[in-house]
Scaffold this active site. Structure first.
Site, PDB file in Angstrom:
ATOM      1  N   TYR A  12       0.856  -1.194   0.000  1.00  8.23           N
ATOM      2  CA  TYR A  12       0.000   0.000   0.000  1.00  8.23           C
ATOM      3  C   TYR A  12       0.885   1.234   0.000  1.00  8.23           C
ATOM      4  CZ  TYR A  12      -4.391   2.514   0.958  1.00  8.23           C
ATOM      5  OH  TYR A  12      -5.493   3.322   0.871  1.00  8.23           O
ATOM      6  N   LYS A  39      -0.865  -0.946  -4.403  1.00 10.76           N
ATOM      7  CA  LYS A  39      -2.077  -0.156  -4.250  1.00 10.76           C
ATOM      8  C   LYS A  39      -1.674   1.296  -4.033  1.00 10.76           C
ATOM      9  CE  LYS A  39      -6.308   0.402  -1.539  1.00 10.76           C
ATOM     10  NZ  LYS A  39      -7.004   0.106  -0.263  1.00 10.76           N
TER      11      LYS A  39
END
Length: 316
Positions: free
Chosen positions: A154, A180
């Site tokens: 992330y 992400k």
């Protein structure tokens, strides 16, 4: 969306390629975490929520994520949340949990997720401190090395990896399958995508990612995390499908009528990217309790505005 799978040790397993396909094509759902009136994890309510989630056209379920208040969960709660999710989803879709905070806690979360039968982890940024690029790579590498399941990094907050660092991490960690984006810097993300290529799957992950959906799609990011799916799932699915079809008129209407007013409401207070989702779930009759401190719930006036948006969403 269904995938071929194999049963091993009485738990459904997805191949790495199947998880990649699920993450790269289809709407990704991020359920809130259910708490009871005393603020404890409510397994029965959470199970019901997940059953409702997977009755819709989604491709993966991310549990105990940002929308699910990962940052507010104890280790025992986390294990129970992932266990309940894996049992409830029952191999219909990949289940991705979260990990992070520090190398050691990240390893522990990853191992707990693997033991519970999750198909992967979303690796959150380190806790608090600013980090150099080589330190971030080492942080992520050590956690990747501690588990055999898939890892999605992330890229947000104090854990932003630049292009060279993403490439190094991808080269070092075979189980790293995705990145992400949590920053919304389209130039930086496009540079990563063009450099690293299809070695990774790329997921849009800024708060209320639909507001970035057209920009993401333009550089090859085909999917994103939908938090509003928690309370307007039909509209969320419609928006995603029409976006992928290139139906700009529908995308524009939903953006103007729902997402822009929602983002304006969200931006009133820090943490509302999560708090408004829980409020929305209560509005539609699927309450999950209040958020935990340091987050706060919206005011009654803000909830009334959100209720009007829910009504608009039902017409879209």
């Amino acid at each position: 969306m269904m995938y071929d799978n194999q049963c091993e040790d009485h738990r459904v397993k997805f191949s790495r390629d199947e998880v990649r396909r699920a993450l790269g094509d289809g709407l990704l759902s991020f359920p809130i975490t259910d708490f009871d009136e005393q603020g404890r994890f409510d397994a029965a309510s959470y199970c019901s929520r997940l059953e409702w989630f997977i009755s819709h056209d989604i491709s993966a379920v991310f549990v105990a994520g940002g929308t699910g208040e990962f940052f507010n969960l104890g280790s025992d709660e986390y294990r129970e949340i992932v266990r309940v999710a894996v049992e409830t989803v029952d191999g219909k879709l990949p289940v991705i949990a979260s990990a992070g905070l520090s190398v050691e806690s990240g390893k522990a979360f990853a191992q707990a997720a693997e033991e519970a039968g999750a198909d992967g982890i979303l690796l959150m940024p380190p806790y608090l401190t600013e980090c150099p690029q080589d330190g971030l790579v080492d942080y992520a590498r050590q956690i990747c090395d501690a588990t055999d399941i898939n890892v999605i990094y992330y890229n947000r907050a104090n854990g932003i990896l630049e292009t060279e660092a993403v490439q190094r991490l991808a080269d070092q960690c075979p189980n790293l399958i995705g990145l992400k984006d949590g920053k919304g810097d389209i130039q930086a993300l496009n540079k990563i995508i063009k450099t690293v290529g299809d070695r990774l799957v790329y997921i849009g992950g800024v708060p209320t990612a639909e507001i970035f959906a057209e920009a993401y799609l333009s550089i090859g990011v085909n999917t994103y995390s939908s938090a509003v799916f928690n309370f307007v799932p039909d509209m969320a699915v419609t928006f995603y499908k029409e976006l992928r079809k290139g139906n700009s008129e529908v995308v524009k209407k939903i953006t103007n009528d729902f997402f822009i007013p929602f983002v304006d409401l969200r931006d009133r207070k820090k943490g509302y990217a999560v708090s408004l989702i829980k409020a929305g779930a209560e509005i539609i009759g699927r309450p999950a309790g209040s958020v935990r401190a340091p987050l706060t719930m919206p005011t009654s006036e803000e909830c009334q505005q959100l209720e009007k948006l829910v009504g608009i969403a039902k017409q879209l």
